[in-house]
Motif scaffolding. Structure first.
Motif, PDB file in Angstrom:
ATOM      1  N   GLN A   1       0.827  -1.201   0.000  1.00 15.29           N
ATOM      2  CA  GLN A   1       0.000   0.000   0.000  1.00 15.29           C
ATOM      3  C   GLN A   1       0.862   1.252   0.000  1.00 15.29           C
ATOM      4  OE1 GLN A   1      -2.608  -0.291   3.331  1.00 15.29           O
ATOM      5  NE2 GLN A   1      -3.973  -1.792   2.371  1.00 15.29           N
ATOM      6  N   GLN A   2       1.933   1.273   0.776  1.00 16.24           N
ATOM      7  CA  GLN A   2       2.826   2.431   0.787  1.00 16.24           C
ATOM      8  C   GLN A   2       3.446   2.667  -0.570  1.00 16.24           C
ATOM      9  OE1 GLN A   2       3.256   4.587   3.215  1.00 16.24           O
ATOM     10  NE2 GLN A   2       1.787   3.511   4.519  1.00 16.24           N
ATOM     11  N   GLN A   3       3.747   1.589  -1.262  1.00 16.06           N
ATOM     12  CA  GLN A   3       4.340   1.734  -2.600  1.00 16.06           C
ATOM     13  C   GLN A   3       3.308   2.257  -3.613  1.00 16.06           C
ATOM     14  OE1 GLN A   3       5.946  -2.091  -3.521  1.00 16.06           O
ATOM     15  NE2 GLN A   3       7.626  -1.970  -2.029  1.00 16.06           N
ATOM     16  N   THR A   4       2.094   1.767  -3.472  1.00 15.68           N
ATOM     17  CA  THR A   4       1.066   2.210  -4.437  1.00 15.68           C
ATOM     18  C   THR A   4       0.701   3.667  -4.254  1.00 15.68           C
ATOM     19  OG1 THR A   4      -0.622   1.409  -2.908  1.00 15.68           O
ATOM     20  CG2 THR A   4       0.062  -0.066  -4.680  1.00 15.68           C
ATOM     21  N   ILE A   5       0.915   4.238  -3.038  1.00 10.11           N
ATOM     22  CA  ILE A   5       0.626   5.661  -2.810  1.00 10.11           C
ATOM     23  C   ILE A   5       1.485   6.536  -3.681  1.00 10.11           C
ATOM     24  CG2 ILE A   5       0.749   7.509  -1.080  1.00 10.11           C
ATOM     25  CD1 ILE A   5      -0.125   5.449   0.985  1.00 10.11           C
TER      26      ILE A   5
ATOM     27  N   MET B   1       2.398   6.060  -6.724  1.00 13.88           N
ATOM     28  CA  MET B   1       2.091   5.906  -8.160  1.00 13.88           C
ATOM     29  C   MET B   1       1.480   7.205  -8.717  1.00 13.88           C
ATOM     30  SD  MET B   1       0.485   2.075  -8.081  1.00 13.88           S
ATOM     31  CE  MET B   1       0.161   2.082  -9.791  1.00 13.88           C
ATOM     32  N   THR B   2       1.287   7.214 -10.002  1.00 13.55           N
ATOM     33  CA  THR B   2       0.747   8.405 -10.691  1.00 13.55           C
ATOM     34  C   THR B   2      -0.681   8.703 -10.243  1.00 13.55           C
ATOM     35  OG1 THR B   2      -0.076   7.052 -12.476  1.00 13.55           O
ATOM     36  CG2 THR B   2       2.145   7.935 -12.740  1.00 13.55           C
ATOM     37  N   GLU B   3      -1.091   9.962 -10.475  1.00 14.55           N
ATOM     38  CA  GLU B   3      -2.406  10.416 -10.046  1.00 14.55           C
ATOM     39  C   GLU B   3      -3.532   9.705 -10.789  1.00 14.55           C
ATOM     40  OE1 GLU B   3      -2.645  12.441  -7.614  1.00 14.55           O
ATOM     41  OE2 GLU B   3      -4.818  12.659  -7.552  1.00 14.55           O
ATOM     42  N   ALA B   4      -3.253   9.300 -12.035  1.00 11.57           N
ATOM     43  CA  ALA B   4      -4.273   8.630 -12.848  1.00 11.57           C
ATOM     44  C   ALA B   4      -4.658   7.282 -12.266  1.00 11.57           C
ATOM     45  CB  ALA B   4      -3.777   8.448 -14.278  1.00 11.57           C
ATOM     46  N   GLU B   5      -3.686   6.537 -11.541  1.00  8.91           N
ATOM     47  CA  GLU B   5      -3.973   5.213 -10.983  1.00  8.91           C
ATOM     48  C   GLU B   5      -4.339   5.276  -9.519  1.00  8.91           C
ATOM     49  OE1 GLU B   5      -0.390   3.134 -11.653  1.00  8.91           O
ATOM     50  OE2 GLU B   5      -0.627   2.978 -13.819  1.00  8.91           O
ATOM     51  N   LYS B   6      -4.305   6.482  -8.976  1.00 11.12           N
ATOM     52  CA  LYS B   6      -4.498   6.625  -7.535  1.00 11.12           C
ATOM     53  C   LYS B   6      -5.897   6.160  -7.101  1.00 11.12           C
ATOM     54  CE  LYS B   6      -4.161   9.981  -3.824  1.00 11.12           C
ATOM     55  NZ  LYS B   6      -3.864  11.379  -3.462  1.00 11.12           N
ATOM     56  N   GLN B   7      -6.926   6.580  -7.893  1.00 10.52           N
ATOM     57  CA  GLN B   7      -8.280   6.229  -7.520  1.00 10.52           C
ATOM     58  C   GLN B   7      -8.504   4.728  -7.540  1.00 10.52           C
ATOM     59  OE1 GLN B   7     -10.458   8.409  -6.394  1.00 10.52           O
ATOM     60  NE2 GLN B   7     -11.904   6.763  -5.975  1.00 10.52           N
ATOM     61  N   GLU B   8      -7.997   4.061  -8.549  1.00 11.01           N
ATOM     62  CA  GLU B   8      -8.167   2.614  -8.651  1.00 11.01           C
ATOM     63  C   GLU B   8      -7.463   1.900  -7.505  1.00 11.01           C
ATOM     64  OE1 GLU B   8      -6.879   1.115 -12.363  1.00 11.01           O
ATOM     65  OE2 GLU B   8      -7.338  -0.962 -11.900  1.00 11.01           O
ATOM     66  N   LEU B   9      -6.256   2.376  -7.197  1.00 17.26           N
ATOM     67  CA  LEU B   9      -5.512   1.759  -6.086  1.00 17.26           C
ATOM     68  C   LEU B   9      -6.205   2.002  -4.749  1.00 17.26           C
ATOM     69  CD1 LEU B   9      -1.881   2.647  -7.204  1.00 17.26           C
ATOM     70  CD2 LEU B   9      -3.025   0.442  -7.369  1.00 17.26           C
ATOM     71  N   GLU B  10      -6.808   3.211  -4.657  1.00 15.25           N
ATOM     72  CA  GLU B  10      -7.524   3.507  -3.425  1.00 15.25           C
ATOM     73  C   GLU B  10      -8.686   2.538  -3.229  1.00 15.25           C
ATOM     74  OE1 GLU B  10      -6.579   5.626  -1.266  1.00 15.25           O
ATOM     75  OE2 GLU B  10      -8.291   5.534   0.086  1.00 15.25           O
ATOM     76  N   ASN B  11      -9.346   2.221  -4.354  1.00 16.61           N
ATOM     77  CA  ASN B  11     -10.439   1.244  -4.272  1.00 16.61           C
ATOM     78  C   ASN B  11      -9.921  -0.128  -3.851  1.00 16.61           C
ATOM     79  OD1 ASN B  11     -12.206   3.224  -5.078  1.00 16.61           O
ATOM     80  ND2 ASN B  11     -12.031   2.704  -7.250  1.00 16.61           N
ATOM     81  N   GLN B  12      -8.793  -0.517  -4.423  1.00 20.81           N
ATOM     82  CA  GLN B  12      -8.211  -1.807  -4.035  1.00 20.81           C
ATOM     83  C   GLN B  12      -7.802  -1.803  -2.575  1.00 20.81           C
ATOM     84  OE1 GLN B  12      -5.016  -2.584  -6.768  1.00 20.81           O
ATOM     85  NE2 GLN B  12      -6.396  -2.798  -8.565  1.00 20.81           N
ATOM     86  N   ARG B  13      -7.258  -0.647  -2.148  1.00 19.15           N
ATOM     87  CA  ARG B  13      -6.844  -0.569  -0.734  1.00 19.15           C
ATOM     88  C   ARG B  13      -8.041  -0.729   0.192  1.00 19.15           C
ATOM     89  NH1 ARG B  13      -6.712   2.889   3.245  1.00 19.15           N
ATOM     90  NH2 ARG B  13      -7.775   4.469   2.032  1.00 19.15           N
ATOM     91  N   MET B  14      -9.146  -0.083  -0.218  1.00 14.13           N
ATOM     92  CA  MET B  14     -10.334  -0.195   0.612  1.00 14.13           C
ATOM     93  C   MET B  14     -10.810  -1.639   0.676  1.00 14.13           C
ATOM     94  SD  MET B  14     -11.048   2.752   1.843  1.00 14.13           S
ATOM     95  CE  MET B  14     -12.677   2.418   2.432  1.00 14.13           C
ATOM     96  N   ILE B  15     -10.713  -2.329  -0.462  1.00 16.23           N
ATOM     97  CA  ILE B  15     -11.128  -3.740  -0.484  1.00 16.23           C
ATOM     98  C   ILE B  15     -10.241  -4.564   0.447  1.00 16.23           C
ATOM     99  CG2 ILE B  15     -11.306  -5.768  -1.947  1.00 16.23           C
ATOM    100  CD1 ILE B  15     -12.073  -3.871  -4.234  1.00 16.23           C
ATOM    101  N   LYS B  16      -8.955  -4.265   0.363  1.00 16.65           N
ATOM    102  CA  LYS B  16      -8.026  -5.009   1.227  1.00 16.65           C
ATOM    103  C   LYS B  16      -8.223  -4.668   2.684  1.00 16.65           C
ATOM    104  CE  LYS B  16      -4.517  -5.570  -2.356  1.00 16.65           C
ATOM    105  NZ  LYS B  16      -3.145  -5.281  -2.790  1.00 16.65           N
ATOM    106  N   GLU B  17      -8.520  -3.385   2.948  1.00 14.01           N
ATOM    107  CA  GLU B  17      -8.797  -2.995   4.322  1.00 14.01           C
ATOM    108  C   GLU B  17      -9.989  -3.768   4.865  1.00 14.01           C
ATOM    109  OE1 GLU B  17      -7.383  -1.139   6.511  1.00 14.01           O
ATOM    110  OE2 GLU B  17      -5.748  -0.336   5.310  1.00 14.01           O
ATOM    111  N   GLN B  18     -11.029  -3.838   3.990  1.00 14.80           N
ATOM    112  CA  GLN B  18     -12.204  -4.598   4.415  1.00 14.80           C
ATOM    113  C   GLN B  18     -11.847  -6.068   4.678  1.00 14.80           C
ATOM    114  OE1 GLN B  18     -15.132  -4.000   1.419  1.00 14.80           O
ATOM    115  NE2 GLN B  18     -15.461  -1.807   1.896  1.00 14.80           N
TER     116      GLN B  18
END
Length: 510
Positions: free
Chosen positions: A395-399, A401-418
């Motif tokens: 997750q720290q590494q994905t933060i 990443m570029t702004e264009a992929e940030k939203q998608e990664l944020e969604n994945q992070r939320m899934i992983k958090e869940q």
């Protein structure tokens, strides 16, 4: 020239009406030709017979009215008169035509020449109104005598400078004259000797007391005589000419008013005709609008029929679609019934498994097995912690990443958090189960000896599966989880519970 024309018209009127023997107001064209020729001769006007024929060209067969003759008379005869003619000859020609009509008695009391003069005087004194009449000041009144002082009725006639009085109105027996001049005067008298409406006419040689029939007549006579005397004093024309001029002006005024009224009527008629034309135009427009409305209504009905046909087709199509949907619903209902049947079967199996679980719970559960279970849970917890730390690093590494992929990664992070929360909950659940297992351990030790015979078969199973005890639960269609303790050591629910418990502990430590 206007006054001359009016004087000539009086004599011509007598001649014209004399030709109207049946008094219908119409004279034949041949008679008009003779009259026109004679007028042109005595008035020294060139005669044009073609003009008369041209004037009456639309009425060759029947008689011609006097209204139709007046325009011709004015245009071709009277407007050409220059005054170089003999008036006596003109009057005599007209008198010759109308003498028989105006002289009804035979033999005459006067000569023919005197009758002609009387006729000329009549025309001169008559009004410019047809038929011709004279409006004199005359009437019966009582006169007081100079010698006997008696009152006698006489017929009085007021003339320009004299008042003549007769025995009767036929003017046959003249009794005397009252000569008027500028020195005469007239005044009203009070009633006396039983006589009323008295007035006095004073002249140079004598005075005359006269009694009128009423107060109105008295006042009219006094005013007429006083006016005549005043005119004689200033040398003005006789009063009858002035009166005639006033009456003429009044007639002209009335004629002008009548012409103005006729003009207004014509204007109103023209306005009415224009209004009628406008109304006709509006009516035509309304008819055209009605025709257009009818055409629009026809088109609307046609469109409505087309829409109804289209609606019917759509309704049939909708019925077919609904029928298909009903078939699909029936199919889904069948599948649901099959699914519910399967669920009932699974519930039956679950009951059987529960019965087997109850038998297993009564089996041998020794302390060693519980300890191994605790150790295994601890090792599994450590593995999960390492895996979660790895996810945290990712997750720290994905933060970064570029702004264009940030939203998608944020969604994945939320899934992983869940998922992490679920794992922590599972860990907490496993911890609770471990504590319950410890509590059960003491109870199982007491029952171990009693259930030794019943759990012999379970000992073999546990020995076969490396000494692990696994509860019998309904199987899952998902792939079996494999851990370091072997396949299906933990269920997915247990794993999620452990992840949730671990995450809660980590949050508490931080």
């Amino acid at each position: 020239m206007v006054g001359l024309k009016e004087e000539l018209l009086k004599s011509i009127w007598h001649a014209f009406t004399a030709l109207d023997l049946d008094r219908s107001g119409k004279v034949s064209k041949s008679q008009l030709k003779v009259l026109s020729h004679n007028l042109c001769t005595v008035l020294n006007v060139p005669h044009d017979p073609v003009a008369l024929e041209e004037h009456f060209r639309d009425d060759d067969e029947g008689p011609v009215s006097n209204q139709g003759y007046m325009p011709y008379l004015n245009k071709f005869i009277l407007e050409k008169v220059q005054g170089n003619f003999d008036k006596v000859e003109f009057n005599r020609m007209c008198w010759t035509l109308c003498a028989k009509k105006n002289l009804s008695k035979s033999p005459l009391l006067i000569s023919d020449e005197d009758a002609f003069k009387v006729w000329v005087i009549f025309n001169f004194l008559s009004e410019d109104k047809y038929p011709l009449i004279i409006v004199p000041e005359e009437g019966y009144m009582l006169k007081k005598g100079h010698k006997r002082k008696n009152w006698t009725e006489r017929w009085f006639v007021l003339k320009p400078n004299i008042i003549s009085y007769y025995v009767s109105e036929d003017l046959k027996d003249k009794k005397g004259d009252i000569i008027l001049d500028g020195n005469c005067c007239v005044e009203a008298l009070p009633d006396k000797d039983g006589k009323k409406c008295l007035f006095l006419i004073k002249c140079l040689d004598k005075s005359f007391e006269i009694s009128a029939s009423d107060k109105k007549k008295k006042q009219e006579w006094i005013q007429a005589i006083q006016t005549t005397v005043n005119l004689l004093r200033v040398g003005s024309p006789p009063p009858h000419k002035e009166a005639r001029q006033k009456r003429k002006e009044l007639r002209q005024k009335l004629l002008a008013e009548q012409e103005e009224l006729e003009r207004q009527m014509k204007e109103l008629q023209t306005a009415n005709e224009n209004k009628q034309k406008e109304l006709e135009t509006v009516r035509k427009q309304l008819e055209a609008a009605a025709a257009r409305a009818a055409e629009e209504e026809k088109k609307r009905l046609q469109t409505q029929v087309e829409l109804q046909d289209r609606f019917s087709l759509e309704l049939e199509r909708e019925k077919m679609v609904r029928q298909k949907m009903e078939e699909q619903v029936a199919q889904k209902s069948s599948e649901l019934e099959q699914y519910l049947q399967r669920v009932r079967e699974l519930e039956e199996m679950y009951k059987q498994l529960q019965e087997a679980l109850e038998d297993e719970k009564q089996a041998r559960q020794d302390e060693e097995t519980v300890r191994k279970l605790q150790a295994r849970l601890l090792e599994e917890e450590s593995a999960k912690r390492a895996e979660l730390e790895k996810w945290h690093l990712q997750q720290q590494q994905t933060i970064q990443m570029t702004e264009a992929e940030k939203q998608e990664l944020e969604n994945q992070r939320m899934i992983k958090e869940q998922a992490l929360q679920v794992a922590m909950q599972q860990l907490e659940q496993l911890e609770l189960e471990r504590k319950e297992a410890l509590e059960q351990y003491e109870e199982v030790k007491k029952k171990l000896e009693t259930a030794a015979n019943k759990t012999k078969s379970w000992k073999d199973k546990v020995a076969h599966h490396e000494g692990l005890i696994r509860l019998i639960e309904p199987g899952s269609k998902n792939p079996h989880l494999i851990t370091n303790w072997g396949p299906a050591a933990f269920t997915e629910a247990e794993l999620k519970q452990r992840q949730k418990s671990w995450k809660g502990k980590k949050a508490t430590s931080e």
